[in-house]
Design a protein around this motif. Structure first.
Motif, PDB file in Angstrom:
ATOM      1  N   THR A 276      89.321  17.178  73.062  1.00  0.00           N
ATOM      2  CA  THR A 276      90.169  18.359  73.186  1.00  0.00           C
ATOM      3  C   THR A 276      90.735  18.679  71.803  1.00  0.00           C
ATOM      4  OG1 THR A 276      90.795  17.935  75.482  1.00  0.00           O
ATOM      5  CG2 THR A 276      92.269  19.323  74.197  1.00  0.00           C
ATOM      6  N   SER A 278      93.396  21.182  69.889  1.00  0.00           N
ATOM      7  CA  SER A 278      94.458  22.191  69.925  1.00  0.00           C
ATOM      8  C   SER A 278      94.314  23.059  68.685  1.00  0.00           C
ATOM      9  CB  SER A 278      95.833  21.524  69.972  1.00  0.00           C
ATOM     10  OG  SER A 278      95.999  20.805  71.167  1.00  0.00           O
ATOM     11  N   ASP A 284      93.819  25.757  73.396  1.00  0.00           N
ATOM     12  CA  ASP A 284      93.085  24.490  73.398  1.00  0.00           C
ATOM     13  C   ASP A 284      91.629  24.714  73.792  1.00  0.00           C
ATOM     14  OD1 ASP A 284      95.468  23.203  72.833  1.00  0.00           O
ATOM     15  OD2 ASP A 284      95.804  22.539  74.894  1.00  0.00           O
TER      16      ASP A 284
END
Length: 354
Positions: A276, A278, A284
């Motif tokens: 993931t 950001s 995201d």
């Protein structure tokens, strides 16, 4: 009339004060999204054609619940939680036979740890949660939840006191201890089968251990579950995640083996990895790949590979928009001869928590 209204307001205020004093919280999540699937049904099963649907829980499972605590003094607390899954698109319960299907337990907590009694998640489910590459998104389509943590083991047999023949992610009549020391979290679970004249039928035992420090998490567990014929399902999982600045990396490996009949076994393995990023505080990107292998006595080995990606934009602390894309490639006829060997899906929706 003014006196009546005043009395009603006083009663409501008294109720609210009582709720605050006892520490009761009403919470929930509503997730709805539009979805198109090719080679998939609206419930995400393999299919020969395409589907269009308004789905609940594509990003986060829709649910509502109550949880609370009472201070007993000397650092001790009494705790409880009720949680019910929802089909937000139709307004119905996710589980027709259990209203509080996701949680129904009471417990005690102190410096020695927490002991909970009732319907609750297994040690496998607890272990997978912090290290799943998708962050537990898309629960009904996520192999970490469905296969690794046995939410959709697909065996057609009730293992443990799950109240279901399709999965063993949560168990009825269970006792679970959780203890924490430094960065370590240890769990032990015992599920009572409560089958007349069969002491160990539908029983379960599990242990788990996790360690977290400086952005790193390692988590693993083992769970043993029995059916009414004393046959067993054994599951193990081990994974790790690391938060490196604005990037979270995660990987997990899991294996389960079930005796489905005399001399017949089903083994399922899941390997997964993902990240993931950001990009900015409000946006995201998440992508994860899952490789699922299945071996069955007297049958050809099969499985599938699944890639799932999410883009999320936070409108506020509790509300976000999302877009999702997935591709599944079945191997050796896992999907069934009449269905497509390659499936794709695309979704877009909104999720709000309260």
């Amino acid at each position: 009339m003014r006196k009546g209204i005043g009395a009603l307001c006083a009663a409501l205020a008294s109720s609210c004060v009582a709720a605050q004093t006892s520490g009761v919280t009403l919470y929930g999540t509503i997730d709805l999204g539009l979805r198109h699937g090719s080679g998939l049904t609206a419930s995400h099963a393999a299919a020969p054609g395409s589907s269009h649907s308004l789905g609940s829980g594509i990003h986060t499972t829709s649910r509502w619940g109550l949880r609370g605590s009472e201070d007993l003094g000397d650092g001790a607390k009494a705790l409880f939680q009720f949680e019910s899954g929802l089909n937000a698109d139709t307004g119905t319960s996710a589980n027709a036979s259990k209203y509080f299907d996701r949680a129904s337990w009471v417990g005690l907590q102190g410096g020695w740890g927490t002991l909970a009694l009732g319907r609750q998640t297994t040690t496998l489910a607890d272990a997978v949660s912090p290290v799943d590459p998708l962050g537990m998104r898309f629960a009904s389509f996520n192999p970490s939840i469905g296969v690794a943590a046995l939410s959709q083991h697909g065996l057609g047999i009730e293992f443990g006191s799950a109240g279901s023949t399709s999965g063993s992610y949560r168990l009825d009549n269970a006792l679970k201890y959780t203890g924490r020391s430094g960065g370590f979290t240890a769990r032990a679970m015992w599920g009572l089968g409560e089958v007349a004249s069969q002491q160990s039928a539908l029983s379960s035992r599990g242990v788990g251990l996790a360690w977290a420090a400086d952005g790193f998490v390692a988590s693993g567990a083992y769970q043993n579950l029995k059916d009414t014929n004393q046959r067993t399902l054994d599951g193990t999982t081990l994974g790790a995640a690391y938060q490196w600045g604005t990037v979270r990396l995660a990987a997990n490996a899991a294996r389960s083996e079930a005796e489905t009949a005399a001399g017949k076994h089903t083994v399922q393995r899941v390997l997964s990895a993902g990240a993931t990023w950001s990009v900015i505080p409000l946006f995201d990107l998440t992508a994860a790949y899952y490789k699922v292998d299945r071996t069955r006595t007297g049958a050809t080995d099969d499985g599938y590979g699944r890639l799932v990606a999410f883009a999320e934009y936070k409108l506020s602390r509790r509300t976000k928009l999302y877009a999702e894309l997935d591709n599944t490639r079945w191997r050796n006829g896992f999907q069934g001869a009449a269905n497509k060997a390659n499936a794709t899906g695309v979704s877009a929706g909104v999720v709000h928590s309260f």
